[in-house]
Scaffold this active site. Structure first.
Site, PDB file in Angstrom:
ATOM      1  N   ASN A  52       0.863  -1.182   0.000  1.00 20.15           N
ATOM      2  CA  ASN A  52       0.000   0.000   0.000  1.00 20.15           C
ATOM      3  C   ASN A  52       0.898   1.230   0.000  1.00 20.15           C
ATOM      4  O   ASN A  52       1.515   1.544   1.008  1.00 20.15           O
ATOM      5  CB  ASN A  52      -0.888  -0.032   1.263  1.00 20.15           C
ATOM      6  CG  ASN A  52      -1.685   1.250   1.441  1.00 20.15           C
ATOM      7  OD1 ASN A  52      -1.824   2.040   0.500  1.00 20.15           O
ATOM      8  ND2 ASN A  52      -2.213   1.464   2.634  1.00 20.15           N
ATOM      9  N   TRP A  53       0.955   1.886  -1.147  1.00 18.57           N
ATOM     10  CA  TRP A  53       1.864   3.033  -1.275  1.00 18.57           C
ATOM     11  C   TRP A  53       1.312   4.295  -0.617  1.00 18.57           C
ATOM     12  O   TRP A  53       1.999   5.314  -0.562  1.00 18.57           O
ATOM     13  CB  TRP A  53       2.160   3.302  -2.759  1.00 18.57           C
ATOM     14  CG  TRP A  53       2.891   2.191  -3.458  1.00 18.57           C
ATOM     15  CD1 TRP A  53       3.367   1.027  -2.887  1.00 18.57           C
ATOM     16  CD2 TRP A  53       3.248   2.121  -4.841  1.00 18.57           C
ATOM     17  NE1 TRP A  53       3.980   0.255  -3.841  1.00 18.57           N
ATOM     18  CE2 TRP A  53       3.925   0.903  -5.049  1.00 18.57           C
ATOM     19  CE3 TRP A  53       3.053   2.973  -5.930  1.00 18.57           C
ATOM     20  CZ2 TRP A  53       4.410   0.510  -6.308  1.00 18.57           C
ATOM     21  CZ3 TRP A  53       3.531   2.594  -7.177  1.00 18.57           C
ATOM     22  CH2 TRP A  53       4.210   1.375  -7.358  1.00 18.57           C
ATOM     23  N   LYS A  54       0.077   4.263  -0.199  1.00 18.94           N
ATOM     24  CA  LYS A  54      -0.575   5.423   0.421  1.00 18.94           C
ATOM     25  C   LYS A  54      -0.413   6.667  -0.486  1.00 18.94           C
ATOM     26  O   LYS A  54      -0.387   6.523  -1.694  1.00 18.94           O
ATOM     27  CB  LYS A  54      -0.017   5.672   1.828  1.00 18.94           C
ATOM     28  CG  LYS A  54       0.009   4.397   2.675  1.00 18.94           C
ATOM     29  CD  LYS A  54       0.198   4.664   4.129  1.00 18.94           C
ATOM     30  CE  LYS A  54       0.445   3.356   4.849  1.00 18.94           C
ATOM     31  NZ  LYS A  54       0.203   3.426   6.268  1.00 18.94           N
ATOM     32  N   GLY A 107       2.451   1.988  10.628  1.00 16.74           N
ATOM     33  CA  GLY A 107       3.325   3.146  10.451  1.00 16.74           C
ATOM     34  C   GLY A 107       4.014   3.586  11.726  1.00 16.74           C
ATOM     35  O   GLY A 107       4.591   4.667  11.782  1.00 16.74           O
ATOM     36  N   HIS A 162      -9.402   0.769   4.980  1.00 17.42           N
ATOM     37  CA  HIS A 162      -8.072   0.917   5.584  1.00 17.42           C
ATOM     38  C   HIS A 162      -8.192   1.820   6.816  1.00 17.42           C
ATOM     39  O   HIS A 162      -9.000   2.749   6.834  1.00 17.42           O
ATOM     40  CB  HIS A 162      -7.092   1.520   4.567  1.00 17.42           C
ATOM     41  CG  HIS A 162      -5.691   1.534   5.084  1.00 17.42           C
ATOM     42  ND1 HIS A 162      -5.218   2.542   5.906  1.00 17.42           N
ATOM     43  CD2 HIS A 162      -4.671   0.657   4.937  1.00 17.42           C
ATOM     44  CE1 HIS A 162      -3.956   2.270   6.223  1.00 17.42           C
ATOM     45  NE2 HIS A 162      -3.601   1.132   5.651  1.00 17.42           N
ATOM     46  N   GLY A 178       2.904  -1.266   4.224  1.00 15.45           N
ATOM     47  CA  GLY A 178       2.882   0.163   3.900  1.00 15.45           C
ATOM     48  C   GLY A 178       4.280   0.657   3.604  1.00 15.45           C
ATOM     49  O   GLY A 178       4.804   0.500   2.500  1.00 15.45           O
ATOM     50  N   GLY A 179       4.929   1.215   4.603  1.00 14.33           N
ATOM     51  CA  GLY A 179       6.238   1.863   4.439  1.00 14.33           C
ATOM     52  C   GLY A 179       7.260   1.034   3.665  1.00 14.33           C
ATOM     53  O   GLY A 179       7.919   1.546   2.755  1.00 14.33           O
ATOM     54  N   GLU A 216      -6.588   4.249   7.910  1.00 13.72           N
ATOM     55  CA  GLU A 216      -6.478   5.694   7.706  1.00 13.72           C
ATOM     56  C   GLU A 216      -7.786   6.262   7.149  1.00 13.72           C
ATOM     57  O   GLU A 216      -8.128   7.410   7.393  1.00 13.72           O
ATOM     58  CB  GLU A 216      -5.273   5.997   6.802  1.00 13.72           C
ATOM     59  CG  GLU A 216      -3.974   5.832   7.583  1.00 13.72           C
ATOM     60  CD  GLU A 216      -2.830   5.219   6.810  1.00 13.72           C
ATOM     61  OE1 GLU A 216      -2.813   5.299   5.575  1.00 13.72           O
ATOM     62  OE2 GLU A 216      -1.933   4.642   7.462  1.00 13.72           O
ATOM     63  N   GLU A 262      -5.144  -5.453  10.625  1.00 14.08           N
ATOM     64  CA  GLU A 262      -4.126  -4.414  10.816  1.00 14.08           C
ATOM     65  C   GLU A 262      -4.408  -3.671  12.124  1.00 14.08           C
ATOM     66  O   GLU A 262      -5.210  -2.724  12.139  1.00 14.08           O
ATOM     67  CB  GLU A 262      -4.161  -3.420   9.658  1.00 14.08           C
ATOM     68  CG  GLU A 262      -3.898  -4.037   8.304  1.00 14.08           C
ATOM     69  CD  GLU A 262      -3.362  -3.015   7.330  1.00 14.08           C
ATOM     70  OE1 GLU A 262      -2.213  -3.164   6.909  1.00 14.08           O
ATOM     71  OE2 GLU A 262      -4.070  -2.048   7.016  1.00 14.08           O
ATOM     72  N   SER A 300       3.607  -2.362  10.200  1.00 10.52           N
ATOM     73  CA  SER A 300       5.077  -2.308  10.309  1.00 10.52           C
ATOM     74  C   SER A 300       5.748  -3.629   9.936  1.00 10.52           C
ATOM     75  O   SER A 300       6.689  -4.064  10.606  1.00 10.52           O
ATOM     76  CB  SER A 300       5.490  -1.856  11.713  1.00 10.52           C
ATOM     77  OG  SER A 300       4.957  -0.572  11.975  1.00 10.52           O
TER      78      SER A 300
END
Ligand code: PEP
Length: 253
Positions: free
Chosen positions: A9-11, A175, A97, A236-237, A99, A169, A215
């Site tokens: 997930n590149w956000k 994150g 998600h 993610g990251g 966020e 998640e 993470s």
């Protein structure tokens, strides 16, 4: 036997050049895994979907959207429908998600409509669920996850639900650099699979993939995915760095 699945997930990251470079890097890095049993997807921002879909088109790397709207077409300014995403080359769509739940304010009811619309439009939804730190500390993890799953899948037949991947998640791990221990993650995944068996049946619960997200890095991915009910990871990251993401795919394969 559930096939491992690694999704990135590149956000709200990358630009027109770096999104294509990153996608090509994932394709190149995955080539040596050809024939190994792992599904891979990348989820770029909407505006780069088409370019990324083109960049991965000759590979087995799939493309997912980070969100989808439930309307089919018409007066929904700023929104993107499932059929548009499909037309752009998407296979998957993230729904709910954390966020979007906690920053944008999406409700379970809205997320349920998005899951249904994604399936209706020929996409495979990845329904994200998970508790806040305060909810875990209050012993409410199972209650929260039950609500997210039951409301997120409300009204879906077993046949439709079989298109869904669940991503557990825990919000406190997204994150933050904090990862759920493999034991904590496995416990939640086992609970979710039991819940799916209760809502549908054991066979469907056995087939649905449940990913862990929060993470995930190259050095903890194998341990997490080594657990019985952890079928892959939503990253993610670490999905923004080719080497890190490819190492996670290798751990899954
Ligand atoms: C995510 O965006 O779904 C996620 C798990 O992020 P990170 O890996 O950065 O925690």
């Amino acid at each position: 036997m559930r096939k491992p699945f690694v999704a990135g997930n590149w956000k709200m990251n990358t630009d027109s050049r770096s999104s294509v470079e990153l996608a090509k890097g994932v394709v190149d890095g995955s080539v040596k895994l050809a024939g190994r049993d792992v599904d891979v997807a990348v989820c770029p921002p909407f505006v780069y979907l088409q370019a990324v879909a083109r960049a991965v088109s000759s590979s087995s790397v799939a493309v997912g959207a980070q969100d989808v709207y439930y309307g089919v077409k018409g007066a929904f300014t700023g929104e993107i429908s499932a059929s548009m995403l499909k037309d752009t080359g998407c296979t998957y769509a993230l729904c709910g998600h954390s966020e979007r739940r906690h920053v944008i304010g999406e409700t379970d009811e809205l997320i349920n409509k998005k899951v249904a619309a994604a399936i209706g439009g020929g996409l495979l939804p990845i329904l994200c669920v998970g508790e806040l730190q305060s909810e875990r500390e209050a012993g409410q993890t199972e209650e929260v996850v039950t609500r997210h799953i039951k409301k997120g899948l409300a009204g879906l037949s077993a046949e439709k639900a079989s298109a869904v991947t669940v991503a557990y998640e825990p919000v406190w791990a997204i994150g933050t650099g904090l990862t759920a221990t493999p034991e904590q993650a496995q416990e939640a995944h086992e609970f979710i699979r039991g819940l799916l068996a209760e809502i549908y049946d054991g066979r469907l619960a056995d087939e649905i993939r449940i990913l862990y997200g929060g993470s995930v890095k190259a050095d903890n991915a194998a341990d997490l995915m080594g657990r019985a009910d952890i079928d892959g990871v939503l990253v993610g990251g670490a999905s923004l760095k080719v080497d890190d993401f490819v190492a996670i795919i290798e751990a899954a394969a």
